[in-house]
Design a protein around this motif. Sequence first.
Motif, PDB file in Angstrom:
ATOM      1  N   ALA A 165       0.809  -1.219   0.000  1.00 18.38           N
ATOM      2  CA  ALA A 165       0.000   0.000   0.000  1.00 18.38           C
ATOM      3  C   ALA A 165       0.841   1.267   0.000  1.00 18.38           C
ATOM      4  N   ASP A 166       2.144   1.139   0.068  1.00 23.43           N
ATOM      5  CA  ASP A 166       3.040   2.284   0.176  1.00 23.43           C
ATOM      6  C   ASP A 166       3.282   2.942  -1.180  1.00 23.43           C
ATOM      7  N   ALA A 167       3.490   4.261  -1.159  1.00 33.18           N
ATOM      8  CA  ALA A 167       3.750   5.002  -2.403  1.00 33.18           C
ATOM      9  C   ALA A 167       4.999   4.500  -3.116  1.00 33.18           C
ATOM     10  N   LEU A 168       5.939   3.937  -2.369  1.00 37.48           N
ATOM     11  CA  LEU A 168       7.197   3.475  -2.953  1.00 37.48           C
ATOM     12  C   LEU A 168       6.997   2.298  -3.903  1.00 37.48           C
ATOM     13  N   MET A 169       5.861   1.595  -3.745  1.00 30.57           N
ATOM     14  CA  MET A 169       5.638   0.378  -4.527  1.00 30.57           C
ATOM     15  C   MET A 169       4.410   0.445  -5.429  1.00 30.57           C
ATOM     16  N   GLN A 170       3.782   1.609  -5.534  1.00 33.17           N
ATOM     17  CA  GLN A 170       2.597   1.706  -6.374  1.00 33.17           C
ATOM     18  C   GLN A 170       2.951   1.490  -7.851  1.00 33.17           C
ATOM     19  N   PRO A 171       2.054   0.907  -8.626  1.00 39.58           N
ATOM     20  CA  PRO A 171       2.343   0.680 -10.054  1.00 39.58           C
ATOM     21  C   PRO A 171       2.760   1.948 -10.785  1.00 39.58           C
ATOM     22  N   GLN A 172       2.153   3.094 -10.429  1.00 37.79           N
ATOM     23  CA  GLN A 172       2.512   4.341 -11.114  1.00 37.79           C
ATOM     24  C   GLN A 172       3.960   4.743 -10.814  1.00 37.79           C
ATOM     25  N   SER A 173       4.389   4.533  -9.572  1.00 37.66           N
ATOM     26  CA  SER A 173       5.775   4.850  -9.196  1.00 37.66           C
ATOM     27  C   SER A 173       6.746   3.943  -9.934  1.00 37.66           C
ATOM     28  N   ARG A 174       6.434   2.671  -9.940  1.00 37.40           N
ATOM     29  CA  ARG A 174       7.301   1.706 -10.623  1.00 37.40           C
ATOM     30  C   ARG A 174       7.333   1.950 -12.126  1.00 37.40           C
ATOM     31  N   ASP A 175       6.201   2.269 -12.702  1.00 38.60           N
ATOM     32  CA  ASP A 175       6.159   2.534 -14.142  1.00 38.60           C
ATOM     33  C   ASP A 175       7.007   3.757 -14.491  1.00 38.60           C
ATOM     34  N   ALA A 176       6.940   4.796 -13.656  1.00 39.73           N
ATOM     35  CA  ALA A 176       7.730   6.002 -13.910  1.00 39.73           C
ATOM     36  C   ALA A 176       9.223   5.699 -13.848  1.00 39.73           C
ATOM     37  N   TYR A 177       9.628   4.862 -12.881  1.00 45.20           N
ATOM     38  CA  TYR A 177      11.031   4.459 -12.781  1.00 45.20           C
ATOM     39  C   TYR A 177      11.430   3.603 -13.986  1.00 45.20           C
ATOM     40  N   ALA A 178      10.558   2.693 -14.380  1.00 50.18           N
ATOM     41  CA  ALA A 178      10.855   1.829 -15.526  1.00 50.18           C
ATOM     42  C   ALA A 178      11.010   2.631 -16.806  1.00 50.18           C
ATOM     43  N   ARG A 179      10.285   3.726 -16.922  1.00 51.71           N
ATOM     44  CA  ARG A 179      10.433   4.571 -18.120  1.00 51.71           C
ATOM     45  C   ARG A 179      11.824   5.186 -18.202  1.00 51.71           C
ATOM     46  N   LEU A 180      12.411   5.502 -17.055  1.00 49.66           N
ATOM     47  CA  LEU A 180      13.786   6.013 -17.052  1.00 49.66           C
ATOM     48  C   LEU A 180      14.740   4.965 -17.622  1.00 49.66           C
ATOM     49  N   LEU A 181      14.598   3.738 -17.142  1.00 51.10           N
ATOM     50  CA  LEU A 181      15.461   2.661 -17.630  1.00 51.10           C
ATOM     51  C   LEU A 181      15.169   2.363 -19.102  1.00 51.10           C
ATOM     52  N   GLY A 182      13.905   2.516 -19.490  1.00 52.22           N
ATOM     53  CA  GLY A 182      13.531   2.261 -20.881  1.00 52.22           C
ATOM     54  C   GLY A 182      14.191   3.192 -21.863  1.00 52.22           C
ATOM     55  N   ASP A 183      14.625   4.354 -21.377  1.00 52.82           N
ATOM     56  CA  ASP A 183      15.347   5.297 -22.237  1.00 52.82           C
ATOM     57  C   ASP A 183      16.808   4.907 -22.432  1.00 52.82           C
ATOM     58  N   GLY A 184      17.254   3.879 -21.675  1.00 49.49           N
ATOM     59  CA  GLY A 184      18.614   3.387 -21.865  1.00 49.49           C
ATOM     60  C   GLY A 184      19.555   3.592 -20.696  1.00 49.49           C
ATOM     61  N   TRP A 185      19.041   4.109 -19.570  1.00 50.09           N
ATOM     62  CA  TRP A 185      19.873   4.243 -18.383  1.00 50.09           C
ATOM     63  C   TRP A 185      20.033   2.878 -17.706  1.00 50.09           C
ATOM     64  N   SER A 186      21.171   2.661 -17.077  1.00 53.12           N
ATOM     65  CA  SER A 186      21.453   1.386 -16.405  1.00 53.12           C
ATOM     66  C   SER A 186      21.382   1.555 -14.897  1.00 53.12           C
ATOM     67  N   ASP A 187      20.612   0.699 -14.255  1.00 50.44           N
ATOM     68  CA  ASP A 187      20.542   0.621 -12.799  1.00 50.44           C
ATOM     69  C   ASP A 187      21.728  -0.232 -12.346  1.00 50.44           C
ATOM     70  N   ALA A 188      22.759   0.421 -11.806  1.00 49.55           N
ATOM     71  CA  ALA A 188      24.034  -0.264 -11.569  1.00 49.55           C
ATOM     72  C   ALA A 188      23.908  -1.412 -10.580  1.00 49.55           C
ATOM     73  N   ILE A 189      23.209  -1.203  -9.471  1.00 45.44           N
ATOM     74  CA  ILE A 189      23.070  -2.269  -8.479  1.00 45.44           C
ATOM     75  C   ILE A 189      22.322  -3.452  -9.068  1.00 45.44           C
ATOM     76  N   ASP A 190      21.245  -3.175  -9.797  1.00 47.58           N
ATOM     77  CA  ASP A 190      20.465  -4.258 -10.394  1.00 47.58           C
ATOM     78  C   ASP A 190      21.258  -4.983 -11.473  1.00 47.58           C
ATOM     79  N   THR A 191      22.070  -4.256 -12.222  1.00 48.45           N
ATOM     80  CA  THR A 191      22.876  -4.868 -13.272  1.00 48.45           C
ATOM     81  C   THR A 191      23.795  -5.943 -12.710  1.00 48.45           C
ATOM     82  N   LEU A 192      24.388  -5.664 -11.561  1.00 49.52           N
ATOM     83  CA  LEU A 192      25.355  -6.593 -10.975  1.00 49.52           C
ATOM     84  C   LEU A 192      24.748  -7.512  -9.920  1.00 49.52           C
ATOM     85  N   ASN A 193      23.470  -7.279  -9.587  1.00 49.66           N
ATOM     86  CA  ASN A 193      22.770  -8.135  -8.620  1.00 49.66           C
ATOM     87  C   ASN A 193      21.381  -8.455  -9.164  1.00 49.66           C
TER      88      ASN A 193
END
Length: 257
Positions: A165-193
Amino acid sequence: MRIATFNINGVKARLPRLIEWLEETRPTVACLQEIKSQDEGFPYEEFEKIGYKAIWHGQKGFNGVAILADGVDPVEAQRTLPGDPDDEHARYLEADVNGVRIVCLYLPNGNPVPGPKFEYKLAWMERLHIRMRELWALEMPVAVVGDFNVIPEDKDVWSPAAMAADALMQPQSRDAYARLLGDGWSDAIDTLNPRGGVWTFWDYQAGAWPRDHGFRIDHVLLSPELADRLVAAGVDKEYRGREKASDHTPVWVEIRD
């Protein structure tokens, strides 16, 4: 080159822990969030004593960001996130350090959901999306780092159900973050983990730290020019267990020269 981010949760309250971390790990660049200090009260002299130069964007009582650089002056490039002239929150700062554009941000939390704070969070993320596209177009090494207040996927939290129920995990928040990665940015921690299970925040309440009930909201996003030079990324977890620690822990990347 080591680029680190640390939500310090009060630069004056945590100053001994912050100085300790800087001296023990010696990042080339350290980006701070939630400094909770007005500009005139920021303790830059304490950082200069150990060889760090600083720029900062402060605010009384809450928010606030800063960029520290080891032995060189960060050259300020942008002081606020464009797109809303009425937004007075101190949440964004850009600087050039050793040929790399560093973006330090403290994204709004957004709770409670629904409500104006959540709408502000989503609007802020859309402004960030636009700014990151502008930075992308510069075709230069860029690191966008800080407390994004977004848990990207279920693998990034100890219990998805507990945070559903937290704002940190709402679909809209996650979608907005995913759009950043969709432009070609790399999430460094996720890349290596890629399997997840890496936390950067443990609440002060409900025994979260001793029970390891954490989640990942502090991120380092790299442009292709930096992602190609990524050699390591990690979390300085032990600092969360020290006396009078922040509820966040430092996150860092190592970039090949």
